[in-house]
Design a protein around this motif. Structure first.
Motif, mmCIF file in Angstrom:
data_model
loop_
_atom_site.group_PDB
_atom_site.id
_atom_site.type_symbol
_atom_site.label_atom_id
_atom_site.label_comp_id
_atom_site.label_asym_id
_atom_site.label_seq_id
_atom_site.Cartn_x
_atom_site.Cartn_y
_atom_site.Cartn_z
ATOM 1 N N ARG A 1 0.829 -1.205 0.000
ATOM 2 C CA ARG A 1 0.000 0.000 0.000
ATOM 3 C C ARG A 1 0.867 1.260 0.000
ATOM 4 N NH1 ARG A 1 -2.641 -2.991 3.998
ATOM 5 N NH2 ARG A 1 -2.007 -1.525 5.611
ATOM 6 N N ALA A 2 1.984 1.222 0.750
ATOM 7 C CA ALA A 2 2.889 2.373 0.763
ATOM 8 C C ALA A 2 3.496 2.603 -0.610
ATOM 9 C CB ALA A 2 3.992 2.155 1.800
ATOM 10 N N PHE A 3 3.830 1.510 -1.300
ATOM 11 C CA PHE A 3 4.406 1.676 -2.632
ATOM 12 C C PHE A 3 3.361 2.189 -3.610
ATOM 13 C CE2 PHE A 3 6.884 0.856 -6.387
ATOM 14 C CZ PHE A 3 8.157 1.133 -5.943
ATOM 15 N N ALA A 4 2.126 1.738 -3.453
ATOM 16 C CA ALA A 4 1.047 2.236 -4.308
ATOM 17 C C ALA A 4 0.874 3.742 -4.137
ATOM 18 C CB ALA A 4 -0.254 1.507 -3.991
ATOM 19 N N ARG A 5 0.974 4.232 -2.905
ATOM 20 C CA ARG A 5 0.858 5.677 -2.667
ATOM 21 C C ARG A 5 2.015 6.426 -3.321
ATOM 22 N NH1 ARG A 5 -0.848 3.693 2.436
ATOM 23 N NH2 ARG A 5 1.233 3.984 3.339
ATOM 24 N N ALA A 6 3.230 5.862 -3.223
ATOM 25 C CA ALA A 6 4.387 6.514 -3.840
ATOM 26 C C ALA A 6 4.236 6.560 -5.358
ATOM 27 C CB ALA A 6 5.673 5.774 -3.450
ATOM 28 N N LEU A 7 3.733 5.494 -5.947
ATOM 29 C CA LEU A 7 3.499 5.485 -7.391
ATOM 30 C C LEU A 7 2.423 6.503 -7.769
ATOM 31 C CD1 LEU A 7 3.518 1.640 -8.042
ATOM 32 C CD2 LEU A 7 5.229 3.270 -8.879
ATOM 33 N N GLY A 8 1.378 6.608 -6.947
ATOM 34 C CA GLY A 8 0.316 7.568 -7.212
ATOM 35 C C GLY A 8 0.830 8.986 -7.281
ATOM 36 N N ALA A 9 1.813 9.294 -6.439
ATOM 37 C CA ALA A 9 2.403 10.633 -6.467
ATOM 38 C C ALA A 9 3.134 10.895 -7.773
ATOM 39 C CB ALA A 9 3.361 10.804 -5.286
ATOM 40 N N GLU A 10 3.485 9.833 -8.497
ATOM 41 C CA GLU A 10 4.151 9.950 -9.801
ATOM 42 C C GLU A 10 3.159 9.804 -10.953
ATOM 43 O OE1 GLU A 10 7.270 10.776 -10.205
ATOM 44 O OE2 GLU A 10 7.768 10.719 -8.058
ATOM 45 N N GLY A 11 1.865 9.748 -10.642
ATOM 46 C CA GLY A 11 0.848 9.630 -11.688
ATOM 47 C C GLY A 11 0.644 8.227 -12.208
ATOM 48 N N ILE A 12 1.061 7.221 -11.440
ATOM 49 C CA ILE A 12 0.928 5.828 -11.856
ATOM 50 C C ILE A 12 -0.043 5.128 -10.912
ATOM 51 C CG2 ILE A 12 2.138 3.646 -12.220
ATOM 52 C CD1 ILE A 12 4.673 5.302 -12.757
ATOM 53 N N ALA A 13 -1.085 4.530 -11.453
ATOM 54 C CA ALA A 13 -2.117 3.877 -10.655
ATOM 55 C C ALA A 13 -1.880 2.371 -10.590
ATOM 56 C CB ALA A 13 -3.495 4.149 -11.253
ATOM 57 N N VAL A 14 -2.403 1.751 -9.538
ATOM 58 C CA VAL A 14 -2.366 0.292 -9.414
ATOM 59 C C VAL A 14 -3.661 -0.265 -9.981
ATOM 60 C CG1 VAL A 14 -2.244 -1.656 -7.823
ATOM 61 C CG2 VAL A 14 -0.890 0.394 -7.377
ATOM 62 N N ALA A 15 -3.556 -1.128 -10.997
ATOM 63 C CA ALA A 15 -4.737 -1.716 -11.626
ATOM 64 C C ALA A 15 -5.251 -2.903 -10.833
ATOM 65 C CB ALA A 15 -4.409 -2.143 -13.050
ATOM 66 N N LEU A 16 -4.337 -3.653 -10.190
ATOM 67 C CA LEU A 16 -4.757 -4.774 -9.343
ATOM 68 C C LEU A 16 -3.629 -5.135 -8.390
ATOM 69 C CD1 LEU A 16 -3.460 -7.864 -10.241
ATOM 70 C CD2 LEU A 16 -4.673 -7.238 -12.312
ATOM 71 N N PHE A 17 -4.021 -5.704 -7.258
ATOM 72 C CA PHE A 17 -3.082 -6.246 -6.285
ATOM 73 C C PHE A 17 -3.174 -7.769 -6.320
ATOM 74 C CE2 PHE A 17 -3.932 -2.050 -4.498
ATOM 75 C CZ PHE A 17 -2.697 -1.644 -4.025
ATOM 76 N N LEU A 18 -2.040 -8.425 -6.094
ATOM 77 C CA LEU A 18 -2.001 -9.859 -5.861
ATOM 78 C C LEU A 18 -1.647 -10.087 -4.399
ATOM 79 C CD1 LEU A 18 -0.027 -11.015 -9.030
ATOM 80 C CD2 LEU A 18 -2.495 -11.175 -8.650
ATOM 81 N N GLU A 19 -2.267 -11.081 -3.776
ATOM 82 C CA GLU A 19 -2.116 -11.244 -2.338
ATOM 83 C C GLU A 19 -2.207 -12.711 -1.938
ATOM 84 O OE1 GLU A 19 -1.304 -10.901 1.280
ATOM 85 O OE2 GLU A 19 -1.311 -9.004 0.183
ATOM 86 N N VAL A 20 -1.464 -13.075 -0.899
ATOM 87 C CA VAL A 20 -1.488 -14.425 -0.335
ATOM 88 C C VAL A 20 -2.505 -14.514 0.800
ATOM 89 C CG1 VAL A 20 -0.107 -16.136 0.908
ATOM 90 C CG2 VAL A 20 0.902 -14.891 -0.998
ATOM 91 N N ASP A 21 -2.626 -13.452 1.583
ATOM 92 C CA ASP A 21 -3.502 -13.437 2.754
ATOM 93 C C ASP A 21 -4.976 -13.501 2.320
ATOM 94 O OD1 ASP A 21 -4.908 -12.953 5.078
ATOM 95 O OD2 ASP A 21 -3.597 -11.330 5.760
ATOM 96 N N ARG A 22 -5.635 -14.598 2.640
ATOM 97 C CA ARG A 22 -7.026 -14.805 2.240
ATOM 98 C C ARG A 22 -7.951 -13.716 2.791
ATOM 99 N NH1 ARG A 22 -7.113 -18.223 -2.036
ATOM 100 N NH2 ARG A 22 -5.726 -20.003 -1.663
ATOM 101 N N ARG A 23 -7.590 -13.108 3.921
ATOM 102 C CA ARG A 23 -8.450 -12.077 4.511
ATOM 103 C C ARG A 23 -8.492 -10.811 3.661
ATOM 104 N NH1 ARG A 23 -5.431 -11.905 10.163
ATOM 105 N NH2 ARG A 23 -3.742 -11.938 8.607
ATOM 106 N N LYS A 24 -7.480 -10.591 2.845
ATOM 107 C CA LYS A 24 -7.426 -9.383 2.015
ATOM 108 C C LYS A 24 -8.008 -9.610 0.622
ATOM 109 C CE LYS A 24 -3.243 -7.439 4.177
ATOM 110 N NZ LYS A 24 -2.693 -8.569 4.941
ATOM 111 N N ILE A 25 -8.000 -10.864 0.179
ATOM 112 C CA ILE A 25 -8.465 -11.176 -1.182
ATOM 113 C C ILE A 25 -9.953 -10.857 -1.312
ATOM 114 C CG2 ILE A 25 -8.795 -13.037 -2.860
ATOM 115 C CD1 ILE A 25 -6.292 -14.365 -1.578
ATOM 116 N N GLY A 26 -10.302 -10.202 -2.400
ATOM 117 C CA GLY A 26 -11.689 -9.821 -2.638
ATOM 118 C C GLY A 26 -11.994 -8.385 -2.250
ATOM 119 N N ARG A 27 -11.099 -7.770 -1.529
ATOM 120 C CA ARG A 27 -11.285 -6.370 -1.167
ATOM 121 C C ARG A 27 -10.873 -5.461 -2.321
ATOM 122 N NH1 ARG A 27 -8.805 -5.976 5.007
ATOM 123 N NH2 ARG A 27 -10.143 -7.572 5.965
ATOM 124 N N THR A 28 -11.105 -4.171 -2.122
ATOM 125 C CA THR A 28 -10.669 -3.162 -3.082
ATOM 126 C C THR A 28 -9.834 -2.127 -2.340
ATOM 127 O OG1 THR A 28 -12.654 -3.454 -4.430
ATOM 128 C CG2 THR A 28 -11.419 -1.412 -4.743
#
Length: 334
Positions: A255-282
């Motif tokens: 999430r911290a890296f996504a924020r840093a990329l956002g400051a450069e005008g680059i968006a995250v299209a999708l996240f990949l995750e191992v933790d089942r509790r996070k999968i399915g969220r936005t």
């Protein structure tokens, strides 16, 4: 003219600078100058340096005004009349053959702008797990290819263990003073110029760990500033013209890296995750998918941003098994 100048900034280092300087003056490589910048010390650092200069004419004391590390280094660089600038800190100790081995590495490979070395942390009783893991990772980066692969994970050379060609240092503009780690900034700028970095496969620096280390107390060395440097480097280079990426890791680091990329005008299209509790969220409008759906990231730059010990190696192995290529298909950025 000495072919090597050792550049050592010091502030209030009277208790340790003598031992640091002695480890330089006892090098097997004798053709050197030791340029010590006393950056506004209020203790006896200046007196210690004066005594050292009185005993050994290779010692060049330079008085600074408390300008900070980057400016002190540039002040000292102006007095470094040498082809190679070797960094050293006032509380570390160099192995006697350090400069000899680093000069041999630079002579053997003209493509190298800088070469570091393996380090040993001391005193052992105060070295915590995070620093042990960092040193173990860095001590494995003993080829230019390995350094290039992991360039965006962490700073791949320990600053006071590095030897830098003066021509490359000056071409890159020396050290920059700003709200970022000046050493990592330099390594990234050298790499952006197409110059290579590596480490000698020998332990050549005893690197002191302490609670007062700037990397622990100064906000310029905090995680968000490292993230910002990495994101800016990517946006100006490998991600130039790209507006979307995929990120493996929906935890704090991702999430911290996504924020840093956002400051450069680059968006995250999708996240990949191992933790089942996070999968399915936005997160920030981007869906969090299972790592098993990694193929959804094909066609997007995939950045691996995970902080859990050992996770990066497992993810790298999985992506390589799936046919992703590094760095064109994915990059590890944490």
């Amino acid at each position: 003219m000495p072919r090597v100048a050792v550049l050592l900034p010091a502030r209030d280092a009277a208790a340790t600078v003598r031992a640091a300087a002695a480890s330089v003056l006892r090098q097997t490589w004798r053709d050197l100058a030791l340029v010590v910048v006393d950056d506004g010390s209020s203790d006896a650092t200046g007196e210690v340096l004066a005594r050292l200069a009185g005993r050994d004419r290779r010692v060049v004391p330079v008085r600074g005004a408390g300008e900070g590390v980057a400016r002190a280094l540039n002040r000292g660089l102006a007095r470094c009349d040498a082809e190679v600038v070797v960094r050293m800190d006032a509380d570390d100790v160099s192995h006697p053959r350090r400069i000899e081995l680093q000069m041999a590495a630079l002579a053997a490979d003209p493509s190298l702008a800088a070469v570091g070395a393996r380090v040993r942390l001391f005193p052992r009783r105060v070295v915590a797990g995070g620093m042990r893991r960092y040193a173990a990772w860095l001590n494995g980066l003993v080829t230019p290819e390995l350094v290039a692969r992991d360039l965006l994970v962490e700073a791949p050379l320990v600053h006071p263990a590095a030897a830098v060609r003066r021509a490359d240092l000056e071409a890159a503009g020396g050290w920059r003073d700003g709200d970022f780690p000046e050493d990592y900034d330099l390594w990234l700028r050298l790499a952006a110029r197409g110059r290579r970095l590596s480490n000698v496969a020998a332990t050549l620096l005893d690197w002191r760990e302490s609670a007062g280390r700037l990397t622990r107390t100064d906000p310029r060395y905090a995680l968000p500033r490292h993230m910002a440097l990495k994101a800016a480097w990517l946006a100006a280079g490998p991600l130039a013209g790209r507006r979307e990426v995929a990120v493996w890791g929906a935890g704090e680091t991702g999430r911290a890296f996504a924020r840093a990329l956002g400051a450069e005008g680059i968006a995250v299209a999708l996240f990949l995750e191992v933790d089942r509790r996070k999968i399915g969220r936005t997160l920030g409008g981007a869906p969090v998918r299972s790592w098993e759906e990694a193929d959804r990231a094909r066609g997007l730059p995939l950045l691996v941003a995970v902080g859990a010990p050992g996770a990066r190696d497992l993810i790298r192995a999985e992506l390589l098994r799936r046919g992703f290529e590094e760095p064109d298909g994915f990059r590890c950025v944490a």
